[in-house]
Design an enzyme around this catalytic site. Structure first.
Site, PDB file in Angstrom:
ATOM      1  N   ASP A 281       0.855  -1.338  -0.015  1.00 58.15           N
ATOM      2  CA  ASP A 281      -0.093  -0.090   0.116  1.00 58.15           C
ATOM      3  C   ASP A 281       0.791   1.398   0.026  1.00 58.15           C
ATOM      4  O   ASP A 281       1.894   1.316   0.696  1.00 58.15           O
ATOM      5  CB  ASP A 281      -0.792  -0.071   1.110  1.00 58.15           C
ATOM      6  N   LEU A 282       0.616   2.165  -0.965  1.00 61.27           N
ATOM      7  CA  LEU A 282       1.610   3.356  -0.978  1.00 61.27           C
ATOM      8  C   LEU A 282       1.253   4.289   0.198  1.00 61.27           C
ATOM      9  O   LEU A 282      -0.060   4.337   0.593  1.00 61.27           O
ATOM     10  CB  LEU A 282       1.097   4.182  -2.175  1.00 61.27           C
TER      11      LEU A 282
ATOM     12  N   ASP B 176      -5.049   2.382  -4.217  1.00 61.83           N
ATOM     13  CA  ASP B 176      -3.514   2.264  -4.211  1.00 61.83           C
ATOM     14  C   ASP B 176      -2.785   1.212  -3.669  1.00 61.83           C
ATOM     15  O   ASP B 176      -1.480   1.007  -3.257  1.00 61.83           O
ATOM     16  CB  ASP B 176      -2.847   3.718  -3.621  1.00 61.83           C
TER      17      ASP B 176
END
Length: 330
Positions: free
Chosen positions: A202-203, A245
């Site tokens: 996950d960004l 994301d």
């Protein structure tokens, strides 16, 4: 007639098998040679209108692949690709009518060129060749076109299945295709007794990227992340967009420290990505990861949930790191 029906059946099975383009080229060439009794049959894929990768089936000598040099498109191939109709070439040695390499290498004296259409697009051209001068009957062209149409259907169906499985923004597997692939890998691990791991990435602070630089920059960043992940992992690992994301990487035959190392590699390669700021500077990104190894009798949902919980642990620990999911009690 019996041989033609056998060819129809074999080509129809390609669609059921989800065969790739090279397999379709080879099978179509072999069946054209068998049904029509010609010296050779070439199936040449078009890329941006230019002939590229080809497969030739030779009577009594099997098949072979080749790549044509990029350059001028020969007249017969251009006409067939544009018009979508067959054309005959009485003298293959006329300059510019056919690819010079095919004429020289395979001794073509005459040829018939037909389109292979997948949907509304001419994806390849079929070149029926003869080393001796001859004419091409309407019946031969009709049979060849019918077989080419079946091959085109197989390609179109595979294109549709691939399109349905791919996230349009990143080019990765989409959420549904990822779950299906994970189910397949779990079944294989269970059947063969081999390990399997996944990592969810996950960004960090991605919402701030969208809010600060706009959604176009956010989309470009997601595409860059996807490309970096695909370039970092093995060809048989699968990278998928889990949603927003978040990305999932399926890692067959991976256990223990190797799973942690694989996740750490993702962090390293993604730290090299930078966002260009309007003031000319650059801003780096970080990613949080959760890793989980599959254990019997887990299914996809349970495995993903454990990896997701590990990801949340990484976020809670300060982000930009890897957390491994504990092995569940049996």
């Amino acid at each position: 007639m019996q041989r033609l029906l056998q060819s129809v059946e074999r080509l129809a099975r390609l669609a059921q098998r989800d065969a790739g383009l090279p397999a379709v080229q080879r099978v179509l060439g072999e069946e054209l040679v068998a049904v029509l009794g010609v010296d050779q049959a070439h199936v040449v894929v078009l890329a941006a209108g230019h002939p590229g990768c080809g497969v030739v089936a030779l009577r009594g000598a099997g098949s072979a692949e080749y790549v044509l040099p990029h350059g001028e498109v020969p007249d017969a191939l251009r006409w067939v690709a544009d018009a979508g109709h067959p054309v005959t070439v009485p003298d293959a040695r006329v300059d510019g009518a056919l690819p010079a390499e095919l004429v020289r290498t395979y001794g073509l004296a005459t040829a018939a060129v037909l389109p292979l259409q997948a949907g509304d697009t001419v994806r390849a051209v079929v070149v029926l060749g003869s080393r001796v001068a001859r004419t091409w009957s309407e019946e031969e062209l009709h049979q060849a076109s019918a077989l080419a149409d079946l091959a085109g259907t197989a390609i179109a169906l595979r294109d549709a299945r691939l399109a349905a499985a791919i996230d349009p923004l990143t080019g990765c597997l989409n959420h549904g295709a990822m779950r299906e692939r994970l189910s397949e890998e779990i079944a294989r691990a269970r059947r063969q007794g081999t390990p399997l791991a996944i990592t969810i990435l996950d960004l960090d602070d991605f919402k701030r990227v969208n809010d600060t630089y706009g959604h176009l920059t956010g989309d470009a960043l997601l595409r860059h992340v996807a490309e970096a992940l695909r370039g970092e992992y093995r060809s048989f690992d699968q990278v998928a967009r889990y949603g927003g994301d978040e990305f999932v990487v399926i890692l067959p035959n991976v256990r223990g420290p190797r799973a942690d190392i694989a996740a750490a590699r993702a962090l390293r390669v993604l730290r090299e990505i930078h966002i260009a700021r309007p003031d000319g500077g650059h801003e780096g990104i970080t990613v949080s990861c959760g890793v989980a190894e599959w254990v019997e009798p887990e299914g996809p949902a349970e495995l993903l949930e454990r990896a997701d919980k590990a990801l949340r642990g990484s976020k809670a620990a300060g982000k930009d790191g890897v957390v491994r999911a504990p092995t569940p009690a049996r």
